[in-house]
Design a protein around this motif. Sequence first.
Motif, short mmCIF file in Angstrom:
data_model
loop_
_atom_site.label_atom_id
_atom_site.label_comp_id
_atom_site.label_asym_id
_atom_site.label_seq_id
_atom_site.Cartn_x
_atom_site.Cartn_y
_atom_site.Cartn_z
N LYS A 38 0.63 -0.93 -0.07
CA LYS A 38 0.16 0.03 -0.10
C LYS A 38 0.93 1.36 0.14
N SER A 39 2.15 1.24 0.74
CA SER A 39 2.68 2.46 0.76
C SER A 39 3.47 2.82 -0.64
N ILE A 40 3.44 4.22 -0.64
CA ILE A 40 4.78 4.88 -2.38
C ILE A 40 5.67 5.63 -1.37
N PRO A 41 6.49 5.07 -1.72
CA PRO A 41 8.10 5.62 -1.45
C PRO A 41 7.69 7.28 -1.58
N ILE A 42 7.93 8.28 -1.08
CA ILE A 42 7.44 9.35 -0.54
C ILE A 42 8.39 10.25 -1.48
N MET A 43 9.92 9.82 -1.03
CA MET A 43 10.80 9.91 -1.42
C MET A 43 10.92 10.89 -2.63
N GLY A 44 10.48 10.05 -3.87
CA GLY A 44 10.08 10.59 -5.38
C GLY A 44 9.21 11.47 -5.17
N LEU A 45 8.22 11.19 -4.56
CA LEU A 45 7.03 12.72 -5.12
C LEU A 45 8.45 13.99 -4.95
N LEU A 46 9.31 14.19 -4.26
CA LEU A 46 9.79 15.52 -3.90
C LEU A 46 11.18 16.09 -5.64
N GLU A 47 10.66 14.48 -5.81
CA GLU A 47 11.90 15.26 -7.47
C GLU A 47 11.10 15.96 -8.00
N GLU A 48 9.50 15.78 -8.46
CA GLU A 48 8.44 16.06 -9.44
C GLU A 48 7.69 17.25 -9.16
N PRO A 49 7.72 18.49 -9.69
CA PRO A 49 7.28 19.62 -8.60
C PRO A 49 5.63 19.01 -8.41
N ALA A 50 5.07 18.79 -9.43
CA ALA A 50 3.35 18.84 -10.01
C ALA A 50 3.24 17.68 -8.45
N LEU A 51 4.01 16.54 -8.53
CA LEU A 51 3.73 15.99 -7.11
C LEU A 51 4.03 16.67 -6.35
N ARG A 52 4.89 17.58 -5.77
CA ARG A 52 5.54 17.54 -4.24
C ARG A 52 3.91 18.43 -3.91
N ASP A 53 4.15 19.38 -4.76
CA ASP A 53 2.68 20.25 -4.64
C ASP A 53 1.74 19.11 -4.30
N ARG A 54 1.53 18.68 -4.89
CA ARG A 54 0.10 17.81 -4.45
C ARG A 54 0.29 16.94 -3.00
N LEU A 55 1.43 16.40 -3.00
CA LEU A 55 1.37 15.81 -1.17
C LEU A 55 1.77 16.83 -0.19
N ILE A 56 2.04 18.18 -0.66
CA ILE A 56 2.10 19.40 0.65
C ILE A 56 0.48 19.39 0.65
N ASP A 57 -0.76 19.35 -0.35
CA ASP A 57 -1.72 19.69 -0.49
C ASP A 57 -2.23 18.57 0.64
N HIS A 58 -1.97 17.93 0.02
CA HIS A 58 -2.33 16.30 0.76
C HIS A 58 -2.60 16.87 2.59
N ARG A 59 -0.65 16.23 2.91
CA ARG A 59 -0.53 16.85 4.39
C ARG A 59 -1.37 17.59 4.71
N LEU A 60 -1.40 19.27 3.67
CA LEU A 60 -2.78 19.93 4.89
C LEU A 60 -2.86 20.24 5.39
N ARG A 61 -4.09 19.03 4.29
CA ARG A 61 -6.00 18.79 4.78
C ARG A 61 -5.44 17.46 6.10
N HIS A 62 -4.67 16.34 5.98
CA HIS A 62 -4.56 15.66 7.02
C HIS A 62 -4.13 16.24 8.21
N TYR A 63 -3.45 17.54 7.86
CA TYR A 63 -2.90 18.08 9.58
C TYR A 63 -4.31 18.69 9.70
N GLN A 64 -5.22 19.61 9.24
CA GLN A 64 -6.20 20.00 9.41
C GLN A 64 -7.60 18.69 9.96
#
Length: 186
Positions: A100-126
């Motif tokens: 189920k897990s995805i290697p998040i480290m690779g997300l940081l290399e691609e701006p669109a993926l990194r931005d989407r990850l940040i959006d998800h993290r903010l929603r989760h934090y809220q």
Amino acid sequence: RDMDALQTRDRILDAAMVAVNQAGFGKATLDDICLQAKISKGGFLYHFPAKINCYLDLLDRTFGRILLLAHQYNDDLPPGPGRMLKAYITAWLEYQEPPKSIPIMGLLEEPALRDRLIDHRLRHYQLVLDDSIPLIRTQTVLLICNGLWTLPFLERASTQQLSTFRETMRGEMLAIIDRSAAPPDT
């Protein structure tokens, strides 16, 4: 026909998850995903105009499932401070186990993926920040929880050691929440 398309799309996302876990975001190829999904490149491109779109949907699906699972766990917990934080941690840790897990480290290399990850993290934090737990403790628990995705990069540890460590960390984080939710000593 719509159901077939959704099933094919899910099969492609499942295949992308496998390919990404095997090779990483940067090295997984369209051929790898198509071979795993048993679909032609044309079939892939019918559902996703580019590999990045597939990865964005994979990210959305994964984080959406974590939130859904957190809400389900939340419904099963008794009311009280830290309830949603406990549910979120339980859901997040469940999703740290392959496949189920995805290697998040690779997300940081691609701006669109990194931005989407940040959006998800903010929603989760809220979701968990207003849980009647002191903010600093909530943030600490979330940082610990989110840091657990790095465990697979510790290649020296066996799968059993990682699983044991995850379970120990889960217990420690839940204990922190319980202590944070308890009334102060007078």
